[in-house]
Write a protein that holds these residues in place. Structure first.
Motif, short mmCIF file in Angstrom:
data_model
loop_
_atom_site.label_atom_id
_atom_site.label_comp_id
_atom_site.label_asym_id
_atom_site.label_seq_id
_atom_site.Cartn_x
_atom_site.Cartn_y
_atom_site.Cartn_z
N ARG A 8 0.34 -0.79 0.06
CA ARG A 8 -0.05 -0.28 0.30
C ARG A 8 1.55 1.03 0.39
O ARG A 8 0.38 2.35 -0.89
N ARG A 9 1.94 1.08 0.65
CA ARG A 9 3.02 2.63 0.81
C ARG A 9 4.53 1.97 0.68
O ARG A 9 4.54 0.96 1.45
N GLU A 10 5.10 2.26 0.35
CA GLU A 10 6.85 2.25 0.52
C GLU A 10 7.35 3.71 1.13
O GLU A 10 7.47 5.02 0.41
N TRP A 11 7.76 2.98 2.28
CA TRP A 11 8.72 3.73 3.08
C TRP A 11 10.65 4.59 2.14
O TRP A 11 10.59 5.42 1.98
N SER A 12 10.99 3.04 2.39
CA SER A 12 11.94 3.49 1.45
C SER A 12 12.60 2.67 0.70
O SER A 12 13.07 1.85 1.24
N SER A 13 12.33 2.79 -0.17
CA SER A 13 12.29 1.70 -1.15
C SER A 13 14.37 1.61 -1.36
O SER A 13 14.96 1.60 -2.09
N LYS A 14 14.77 2.94 -1.14
CA LYS A 14 16.03 2.63 -1.50
C LYS A 14 16.94 1.87 -0.64
O LYS A 14 18.27 1.86 -0.96
N SER A 15 16.40 1.95 0.36
CA SER A 15 17.51 1.82 1.23
C SER A 15 17.21 -0.03 1.76
O SER A 15 16.94 -0.68 0.95
N LEU A 16 18.00 -0.55 2.52
CA LEU A 16 18.14 -2.24 2.17
C LEU A 16 17.10 -2.84 3.21
O LEU A 16 16.47 -3.44 2.29
N ILE A 17 16.99 -2.51 3.96
CA ILE A 17 15.26 -2.69 4.92
C ILE A 17 13.78 -1.84 3.84
O ILE A 17 13.76 -0.52 3.73
N LYS A 18 13.16 -2.45 3.20
CA LYS A 18 11.99 -2.22 2.54
C LYS A 18 10.92 -1.90 3.74
O LYS A 18 10.16 -2.58 4.36
N VAL A 19 10.26 -0.96 4.11
CA VAL A 19 9.03 -1.03 4.52
C VAL A 19 7.29 -0.71 4.41
O VAL A 19 7.91 0.12 3.43
N LEU A 20 7.24 -2.01 4.35
CA LEU A 20 6.01 -1.83 3.53
C LEU A 20 4.25 -2.02 4.56
O LEU A 20 4.36 -3.18 5.07
N TRP A 21 3.39 -1.59 4.19
CA TRP A 21 2.35 -2.50 4.69
C TRP A 21 1.40 -2.53 3.57
O TRP A 21 1.12 -2.58 2.98
N ILE A 22 1.60 -4.10 4.22
CA ILE A 22 0.07 -5.17 3.80
C ILE A 22 -1.03 -5.75 4.34
O ILE A 22 -0.14 -5.98 6.09
N PRO A 23 -1.21 -5.75 3.60
CA PRO A 23 -2.54 -6.83 5.00
C PRO A 23 -3.08 -7.95 5.69
O PRO A 23 -1.75 -8.28 4.88
N HIS A 24 -2.84 -7.67 6.66
CA HIS A 24 -2.79 -9.11 7.44
C HIS A 24 -3.37 -10.21 6.64
O HIS A 24 -2.58 -10.90 6.82
N SER A 25 -4.59 -10.00 5.56
CA SER A 25 -5.16 -11.21 4.98
C SER A 25 -4.28 -11.57 4.53
O SER A 25 -4.38 -13.13 3.67
N ALA A 26 -3.85 -10.59 4.02
CA ALA A 26 -2.38 -11.33 2.90
C ALA A 26 -1.95 -12.09 3.34
O ALA A 26 -0.79 -12.66 2.68
N MET A 27 -1.10 -11.90 4.44
CA MET A 27 0.09 -12.78 5.08
C MET A 27 -0.37 -14.83 6.06
O MET A 27 -0.94 -14.69 5.77
N ARG A 28 -0.01 -15.15 5.17
CA ARG A 28 -0.14 -16.40 5.23
C ARG A 28 1.87 -17.47 4.84
O ARG A 28 2.74 -16.33 3.75
#
Ligand SMILES: Nc1ncnc2c1ncn2[C@@H]1O[C@H](COP(=O)(O)OS(=O)(=O)O)[C@@H](OP(=O)(O)O)[C@H]1O
Length: 421
Positions: A8-28
């Motif tokens: 849904r949103r990408e905060w630091s796409s150029k850094s080593l660690i990427k922070v992404l918001w992913i819906p809980h339902s998508a996690m399996r």
């Protein structure tokens, strides 16, 4: 990783660690072959908020704690400064910065509770303490009067692990003080650091019947220092003091230390005793110690107090012998270091006091004290010139005391070698 996870949103796409918001339902969890999977650590938004709040709370708590501690220490330091000022008016000093500096550099067991040297240096004569408190004494100089109790206390105070009470407290021997309770007594003690030993001296403890039981009730494992002197010399010293007192009005200054470092004079309450009528009449020592028939006047106070065994047995009824160290007052005058070494061992102190702490003052005729910063001698009221006493009377008294001395030696299990005539 299944690509149902739509960012849904990408905060630091150029850094080593990427922070992404992913819906809980998508996690399996991945199934089957996981060789092309990446590791995803999922933290829900509420947990993230909780973690953030915890960090904020912990930081706030730590900040508050640090501020609170420094406020408390400043109040302590201010209190000590006030006490020092008050005591200075009585010419006493409770703690000096040299002592704290000494301690911080010497004793590992103490280091945890000590302030840094920088903290000390940061004050212009004003002390800031870390973890100091007033403690009931763990060791007491119980007497005997005129045997060098003040000299002993001041000499022990050269040791960085010793703190001394100012003046003479007279808690256990005076009912009006004893009735005030242990908290009153504790407040008469100096501030000390963990690991330091607090010592007070009140010479009349030795001769006061109630005192052994009272001290035992405070602390059954307290260490007691008894300094004694050859009984006839002690009696003459006592007489000299009473005579001086008789001719000097009550404003007379007292004993203590004369020093270039700081004034450490204390009023020895004993000096303020009203001399007896006998004494005031200006009679000589010889007249006072002997009856007209030539027998020894045992009820003359300077003689009575020198009959050590009459008091010692009471102490041994209450305390075990190994709790009491008998210090030789004549030897403390002649050569203080060996006596002080015995005391260091007795009190389980690191050996710190040595010859470097003393120099012989030929004018005074006594050893004076020396530390890193200054030299100091006991005041004129310590080491007074004694009147000349007839050698016949001295010999008579020594003979009289001989039997009593033997009883004292038996009680303490030591022969102090006092002359028999
Ligand atoms: N280093 C040094 N300097 C000066 N005086 C010294 C020292 N060491 C021991 N003394 C002896 O201490 C004697 C006084 O004893 P006290 O302090 O116990 O007296 S008192 O009971 O507290 O009044 C005092 O007794 P007098 O000599 O009769 O004055 C001294 O002999």
């Amino acid at each position: 990783m299944p690509n149902k996870a739509r960012p849904r949103r990408e905060w630091s796409s150029k850094s080593l660690i990427k922070v992404l918001w992913i819906p809980h339902s998508a996690m399996r969890p991945a199934e089957g072959d996981t060789s092309d999977c990446i590791l995803v650590v999922g933290v829900s938004r509420p947990k993230l908020v909780a973690a953030f709040l915890s960090i904020v709370l912990v930081s706030l708590f730590l900040t508050f704690h640090i501020l609170y501690d420094s406020a408390v220490y400043s109040i302590d330091a201010a209190a000590v400064s006030i006490i020092d000022i008050e005591d200075d008016s009585k010419n006493n000093i409770e703690i000096d910065s040299t002592r704290l500096r000494d301690m911080s550099s010497s004793s590992s067991s103490l280091s945890s509770s000590l302030l840094s040297v920088n903290e000390l240096n940061g004050f212009n004569g004003k002390l800031h303490f870390s973890r100091t408190n007033r403690h009931l004494p763990q060791a007491i100089i119980i007497g005997v009067r005129k045997c060098g109790t003040r000299a002993l206390l001041e000499m022990l105070f050269l040791h960085p692990q010793i703190q001394k009470a100012a003046g003479e407290v007279h808690f256990f021997d005076r009912d009006e003080n004893y009735e005030k309770g242990l908290e009153w007594y504790r407040k008469k003690m100096p501030y000390s650091l963990n690991g330091q030993i607090t010592i007070e001296k009140s010479p009349s403890y030795f001769v006061t019947p109630e005192v052994p039981e009272r001290i035992h009730a405070m602390n059954a494992s307290v260490k007691l220092l008894l300094i004694v002197r050859e009984p006839v010399t002690r009696a003459i010293s006592d007489y000299t003091q009473l005579r001086t007192r008789a001719v000097t009005p009550s404003t007379a200054s007292s004993s203590g230390m004369s020093t270039t470092m700081a004034t450490v004079t204390t009023i020895e309450d004993e000096n303020l005793q009203r001399p007896s009528q006998q004494q005031q009449s200006g009679r000589t020592f010889e007249e006072l110690v002997l009856h007209s028939d030539g027998t020894v006047n045992e009820s003359y106070r300077p003689i009575t107090i020198s009959l050590y065994h009459n008091y010692m047995y009471r102490w041994l009824e209450v305390f075990s012998r190994d709790q009491i160290l008998v210090v030789n007052g004549d030897q403390l005058i002649e050569d203080p270091v060996p006596q002080l070494k015995r005391i260091e061992t007795f009190l389980h102190l690191e050996p710190r006091i040595g010859r470097h702490n003393f120099y012989f003052n030929h004018t005074k005729g006594f050893y004076c004290l020396r530390n890193d910063t200054a030299d100091k001698c006991l005041r004129e009221s310590k080491g007074r010139r004694h009147p000349r006493v007839s050698p016949l009377v001295v010999a008579k008294l020594r003979k009289f005391f001989n039997e009593h001395n033997q009883r004292f030696y038996e009680l303490v299990g030591e022969d102090l070698g006092w002359p028999e005539e």
